[in-house]
Design a protein around this motif. Structure first.
Motif, short mmCIF file in Angstrom:
data_model
loop_
_atom_site.label_atom_id
_atom_site.label_comp_id
_atom_site.label_asym_id
_atom_site.label_seq_id
_atom_site.Cartn_x
_atom_site.Cartn_y
_atom_site.Cartn_z
N ILE A 232 91.33 58.91 -13.82
CA ILE A 232 92.62 58.83 -14.52
C ILE A 232 93.48 57.72 -13.93
N LYS A 233 93.46 57.60 -12.60
CA LYS A 233 94.21 56.50 -11.98
C LYS A 233 93.63 55.15 -12.41
N LEU A 234 92.31 55.07 -12.51
CA LEU A 234 91.68 53.84 -13.00
C LEU A 234 92.15 53.50 -14.41
N LEU A 235 92.21 54.51 -15.28
CA LEU A 235 92.72 54.28 -16.63
C LEU A 235 94.17 53.80 -16.59
N ASN A 236 94.96 54.40 -15.72
CA ASN A 236 96.35 53.94 -15.58
C ASN A 236 96.40 52.53 -15.02
N ASP A 237 95.56 52.24 -14.03
CA ASP A 237 95.55 50.89 -13.45
C ASP A 237 95.24 49.83 -14.50
N LYS A 238 94.38 50.17 -15.45
CA LYS A 238 93.97 49.23 -16.48
C LYS A 238 94.89 49.27 -17.71
N GLY A 239 95.95 50.07 -17.64
CA GLY A 239 96.88 50.16 -18.76
C GLY A 239 96.24 50.75 -20.00
N ALA A 240 95.30 51.69 -19.81
CA ALA A 240 94.49 52.17 -20.93
C ALA A 240 94.91 53.53 -21.48
N ILE A 241 95.85 54.20 -20.85
CA ILE A 241 96.21 55.55 -21.28
C ILE A 241 96.84 55.55 -22.67
N ASP A 242 97.80 54.68 -22.91
CA ASP A 242 98.45 54.64 -24.22
C ASP A 242 97.45 54.29 -25.31
N GLY A 243 96.57 53.35 -25.02
CA GLY A 243 95.56 52.97 -26.01
C GLY A 243 94.61 54.11 -26.31
N LEU A 244 94.25 54.89 -25.29
CA LEU A 244 93.39 56.04 -25.50
C LEU A 244 94.05 57.05 -26.42
N ASN A 245 95.29 57.38 -26.16
CA ASN A 245 96.00 58.32 -27.00
C ASN A 245 96.16 57.79 -28.42
N GLN A 246 96.35 56.49 -28.57
CA GLN A 246 96.47 55.91 -29.90
C GLN A 246 95.14 55.98 -30.64
N THR A 247 94.04 55.80 -29.92
CA THR A 247 92.73 55.93 -30.55
C THR A 247 92.54 57.31 -31.16
N PHE A 248 92.92 58.35 -30.41
CA PHE A 248 92.80 59.70 -30.95
C PHE A 248 93.63 59.85 -32.22
N GLN A 249 94.82 59.27 -32.23
CA GLN A 249 95.65 59.32 -33.44
C GLN A 249 94.96 58.59 -34.59
N ASP A 250 94.43 57.41 -34.30
CA ASP A 250 93.86 56.56 -35.34
C ASP A 250 92.62 57.18 -36.00
N ILE A 251 91.86 57.98 -35.24
CA ILE A 251 90.65 58.56 -35.82
C ILE A 251 90.87 59.99 -36.30
N GLY A 252 92.14 60.38 -36.42
CA GLY A 252 92.47 61.66 -37.02
C GLY A 252 92.35 62.86 -36.11
N LEU A 253 92.37 62.64 -34.78
CA LEU A 253 92.28 63.73 -33.81
C LEU A 253 93.61 63.83 -33.08
N GLU A 254 94.66 64.13 -33.83
CA GLU A 254 96.02 64.02 -33.30
C GLU A 254 96.34 64.99 -32.18
N THR A 255 95.61 66.11 -32.13
CA THR A 255 95.93 67.10 -31.10
C THR A 255 95.31 66.78 -29.75
N LEU A 256 94.46 65.74 -29.69
CA LEU A 256 93.88 65.33 -28.41
C LEU A 256 94.86 64.39 -27.72
N GLN A 257 95.43 64.82 -26.62
CA GLN A 257 96.47 64.05 -25.94
C GLN A 257 96.31 64.15 -24.43
N LEU A 258 96.22 62.99 -23.80
CA LEU A 258 96.17 62.90 -22.34
C LEU A 258 97.45 62.19 -21.90
N LYS A 259 98.51 62.96 -21.74
CA LYS A 259 99.83 62.39 -21.50
C LYS A 259 100.44 62.93 -20.22
N ASP A 260 101.38 62.14 -19.69
CA ASP A 260 102.22 62.53 -18.55
C ASP A 260 101.47 62.65 -17.24
#
Length: 457
Positions: A232-260
């Motif tokens: 998770i820290k690696l994902l944060n280091d690479k600035g990938a968390i927001d993009g991951l959550n957006q991917t879930f939104q984009d593919i219609g899996l809105e309840t999948l959220q890795l936030k905070d």
């Protein structure tokens, strides 16, 4: 129009209308989840606790799969749970090309004591549920009602349901995010990552250095929290968390959220993390591999398994297939025990079986050392189960892909189950075995019953 068992996208076969949703509802009602015992019955003082997350969330809300042994005093003082628990289960049936053909999703709560079938559209998507973020205090004191929406715009949905915390099953989201970075060429599995937290965390532990591959393996197969924090820290280091959550939104899996999560250490696994059983099952369908379009997202996007490369999907499936903690929907680790009940007839990975035929997970002599040889259950197995479990004080979960072994009755489906029946809750018929079974055996019975149904259909 919303349906309980539905046709899939036009390019796939005709839908199976065998009634998996009705079978799932009937099974969950018969299991009587409301009969478990609570070792920490709520008191009036609970109303004064924080209404946002559990007290000491690093220990109580975060995912862990190894269960602490309950003290005898707590077990003796256990009383029947004061209300119907929140349980969220999906069975997603697949055809020979991995395409969803029908589904059943059922939720129970104090409001829906006998379980309600969640209606879905032809894309296995629902707007009929107002999902709320988990809050243990509100569940204890406010009739199981949440107060924070997971997906906006659902205020008028006919079903109002507080999603159980996913515990360590959240590691599916982390794994998906890491493999997306691999596919983009940002990292490789054989890169060495130096995990150097800048803030202490009882969940995450100290600094470590290892390959991404090894962190991933320990995160999935033995549910190691330190490895997960590193990724998770690696994902944060690479600035990938927001993009991951957006991917879930984009593919219609809105309840999948890795936030905070905390960028300083990869911890803080609290109520900003959410997973519904339906969207988890659909994510696993993509990992499993779908020929052509799996479904169309609400934004009109045709969703395919290309969200991950073939090599990443194969790696993910291999890791899920080597799961060490087979103790929720499947209980092969407990082969030879009279308790817990036998779950789905799963063959487990050979890597955990020692020369004496018994299972030891994570070289752990207390929590992971099982007493009896598992070969009788291996010989009787009918399926593989590539899955991830989760356990915390107030959550237990399991989600994975089921496939028949050669020569066995054909089934190909995904099952995902989430509930608030963590290790705080025990069965009335609980037996003190080693390692301790600090989760209800009702999910094993659920897994066995639904697998028998799938084998017959």
């Amino acid at each position: 129009m919303l349906l309980a068992t539905v046709a899939q996208p036009a390019q796939a076969a005709e839908p199976d209308t065998s009634g998996v949703a009705r079978k799932l509802q009937k099974t969950m009602a018969a299991l009587k989840f409301g009969e478990v015992l609570d070792t920490e019955p709520p008191t009036s003082t609970m109303a004064t606790k924080s209404a946002s997350v559990d007290v000491d969330p690093e220990k109580k809300l975060a995912g862990r799969d190894r269960a602490p042994r309950l003290k005898a005093a707590a077990t003796a003082a256990a009383t029947q749970i004061h209300q119907q628990p929140n349980v969220d289960v999906t069975v997603l049936e697949l055809d020979g090309k991995g395409r969803p053909v029908s589904s059943g999703t059922v939720v129970t709560s104090p409001t829906y004591k006998n379980g309600v079938i969640v209606p879905v559209d032809r894309n296995f998507h629902t707007t009929a549920v107002r999902y709320r973020h988990w809050d243990t205090t509100l569940w204890n004191t406010d009739n199981g009602q949440g107060d924070t929406d997971v997906v906006p715009g659902r205020e008028n949905a006919p079903i109002d349901f507080m999603s159980p915390y996913p515990a360590s099953t959240l590691k599916l989201l982390v794994g998906f995010g890491v493999l997306q970075l691999v596919d983009k060429g940002t990292i490789t599995l054989d890169d060495t990552y130096a995990y150097q937290p800048t803030q202490a965390s009882s969940l995450c532990g100290d600094a470590t250095t290892d390959t991404v591959r090894n962190y991933f393996d320990r995160m999935i197969t033995v549910s190691d929290n330190g490895s997960t924090c590193a990724l998770i820290k690696l994902l944060n280091d690479k600035g990938a968390i927001d993009g991951l959550n957006q991917t879930f939104q984009d593919i219609g899996l809105e309840t999948l959220q890795l936030k905070d999560t905390n960028p300083a250490n990869g911890g803080n696994w609290t109520s900003g993390i959410n997973m519904s059983s339906l969207d988890t099952a659909k994510l696993l369908a993509l990992v499993n591999g779908v020929s052509g379009t799996a479904w169309t997202a609400p934004n009109g996007k045709a969703v395919t398994s290309d969200v991950l490369s073939r090599s990443s999907r194969e790696f993910f499936l291999k890791e899920l297939g080597e799961q060490g903690w087979n103790n929720v929907l499947s209980t092969t680790n407990y082969c030879g025990y009279t308790y817990p009940a036998a779950g789905m007839p799963q063959r487990i990975a050979q890597r955990w079986i020692g020369p004496d035929g018994t299972v030891t997970v994570n070289d752990d002599p207390t929590d992971g050392k099982y007493l009896y040889p598992v070969q009788p259950c291996q010989d009787a197995a009918q399926v593989t189960f590539a899955h991830k479990t989760g356990l915390s004080e107030n959550a237990v979960s399991d989600a994975g892909i089921v496939k028949s072994l050669p020569g066995k009755p054909n089934r190909h489906y995904i099952i995902a189950a989430f509930s608030n029946l963590g290790y705080r809750y025990i069965d009335p018929n609980r037996q003190d075995v080693q390692p301790s079974v600090n989760r209800t055996e009702k999910f094993a019975l659920l897994g066995r019953t639904m697998d028998a149904y799938e084998a017959a259909h």
